[in-house]
Design a protein around this motif. Structure first.
Motif, PDB file in Angstrom:
ATOM      1  N   THR A   1       0.819  -1.206   0.000  1.00  0.00           N
ATOM      2  CA  THR A   1       0.000   0.000   0.000  1.00  0.00           C
ATOM      3  C   THR A   1       0.853   1.257   0.000  1.00  0.00           C
ATOM      4  O   THR A   1       0.553   2.235  -0.687  1.00  0.00           O
ATOM      5  CB  THR A   1      -0.929   0.013   1.230  1.00  0.00           C
ATOM      6  N   GLY A   2       1.937   1.255   0.769  1.00  0.00           N
ATOM      7  CA  GLY A   2       2.790   2.434   0.859  1.00  0.00           C
ATOM      8  C   GLY A   2       3.967   2.452  -0.097  1.00  0.00           C
ATOM      9  O   GLY A   2       4.799   3.363  -0.032  1.00  0.00           O
TER      10      GLY A   2
ATOM     11  N   GLN B   1       1.848   0.442 -11.027  1.00  0.00           N
ATOM     12  CA  GLN B   1       0.576   0.525 -10.299  1.00  0.00           C
ATOM     13  C   GLN B   1      -0.236  -0.759 -10.447  1.00  0.00           C
ATOM     14  O   GLN B   1      -0.868  -1.223  -9.497  1.00  0.00           O
ATOM     15  CB  GLN B   1      -0.240   1.726 -10.814  1.00  0.00           C
TER      16      GLN B   1
ATOM     17  N   TYR C   1      -1.996   8.075   4.266  1.00  0.00           N
ATOM     18  CA  TYR C   1      -1.744   7.775   2.861  1.00  0.00           C
ATOM     19  C   TYR C   1      -2.260   8.891   1.969  1.00  0.00           C
ATOM     20  O   TYR C   1      -3.140   9.681   2.353  1.00  0.00           O
ATOM     21  CB  TYR C   1      -2.417   6.454   2.465  1.00  0.00           C
TER      22      TYR C   1
ATOM     23  N   GLN D   1      -3.041   6.464  -3.040  1.00  0.00           N
ATOM     24  CA  GLN D   1      -2.946   5.214  -2.277  1.00  0.00           C
ATOM     25  C   GLN D   1      -4.303   4.804  -1.717  1.00  0.00           C
ATOM     26  O   GLN D   1      -4.636   3.616  -1.681  1.00  0.00           O
ATOM     27  CB  GLN D   1      -1.914   5.381  -1.168  1.00  0.00           C
TER      28      GLN D   1
ATOM     29  N   THR E   1      -6.243   3.263  -4.454  1.00  0.00           N
ATOM     30  CA  THR E   1      -5.793   1.888  -4.684  1.00  0.00           C
ATOM     31  C   THR E   1      -6.430   0.936  -3.676  1.00  0.00           C
ATOM     32  O   THR E   1      -6.794  -0.196  -4.015  1.00  0.00           O
ATOM     33  CB  THR E   1      -4.261   1.802  -4.571  1.00  0.00           C
TER      34      THR E   1
END
Length: 238
Positions: free
Chosen positions: A51-52, A63, A94, A98, A101
């Motif tokens: 995630t980060g 991505q 975030y 993010q 996502t």
């Protein structure tokens, strides 16, 4: 091993090792689910790293690869990781990209658990059945990605945006098509005037759609719906 995968994802200084880990993340996680507790023990660490994760090396399809890895973690542990992603979306430090996502992961992961994984495989990848457009009819790659996605303004910072859009269109078609067929059937005349054909039992069985295993039904409430709506309500009231 999953420990090697985690080390490779964290090693952003070594391009080859980092690229290998990112490329193989989704397939390795899915293969390891049925063997021991490697994935379950490291699921939160994997999700947190993916995630980060930043694109330091400007990796092609970065991505998409990251998204597929996050979906693999979610599908491996749907109840626990559904709650984790829902909690992280609201509480984590975030960016908007993010967080987008995370929502895409929850949406496409839920569809895969519901049995639509094969239908969505082409949504996040190029369709091999569509011929490549003639080069002179396209803008340069970066401009084309910005302006020519489904005849609408694309959001390059929203990973999986096209996938979500395509999934929505597919769902819309599945809802509207029976209604359109029924309307066309009504316009074709009374049932008494129609010619009905009879098929053998074997032919009917061949055409019959097989039931889809729905693993989402067991976890959708506690793993997806209530964590998202509950935290959304808390933030609205706060």
């Amino acid at each position: 091993y999953i420990d090697d995968l985690i080390s490779g994802l964290r090693d952003t200084e070594n391009y080859d090792r980092h690229l290998l880990a990112l490329t193989k993340a989704s397939s390795l996680i899915r293969r390891k689910v049925a063997f021991g507790t490697e994935v379950s023990d490291n699921a939160e660490d994997l999700a947190n790293i993916l995630t980060g994760l930043g694109d330091k090396w400007n990796i092609e399809d970065f991505q998409e690869l990251r998204l597929q890895g996050m979906i693999a973690v979610l599908v491996a542990q749907p109840l626990e990781m559904g709650q984790w992603f829902s909690r992280t979306y609201f509480n984590g430090d975030y960016s908007i990209q993010q967080r987008a996502t995370i929502l895409t992961t929850l949406g496409l992961g839920a569809r895969e658990l519901a049995g639509y994984g094969k239908d969505d495989m082409a949504l996040t990848k190029s369709n091999p059945h569509n011929p490549a457009p003639f080069p002179s009819k396209q803008l340069p790659p970066k401009l084309h990605a910005l302006y020519a996605s489904n005849d609408k303004l694309a959001l390059p910072d929203f990973p999986g945006a096209n996938a979500v859009d395509n999934a929505s269109q597919t769902l819309q078609k599945s809802i509207l098509q029976p209604m359109a067929l029924q309307a066309a059937d009504a316009l074709s005349g009374p049932n008494a005037l129609k010619v009905r054909t009879f098929s053998s039992r074997m032919e009917v069985e061949k055409r019959r759609t097989k039931p889809i295993a729905n693993a989402l039904a067991k976890v959708v409430a506690d793993g997806f719906f209530f964590p998202l709506t509950g935290r959304w309500g808390m933030h609205v009231q706060g």
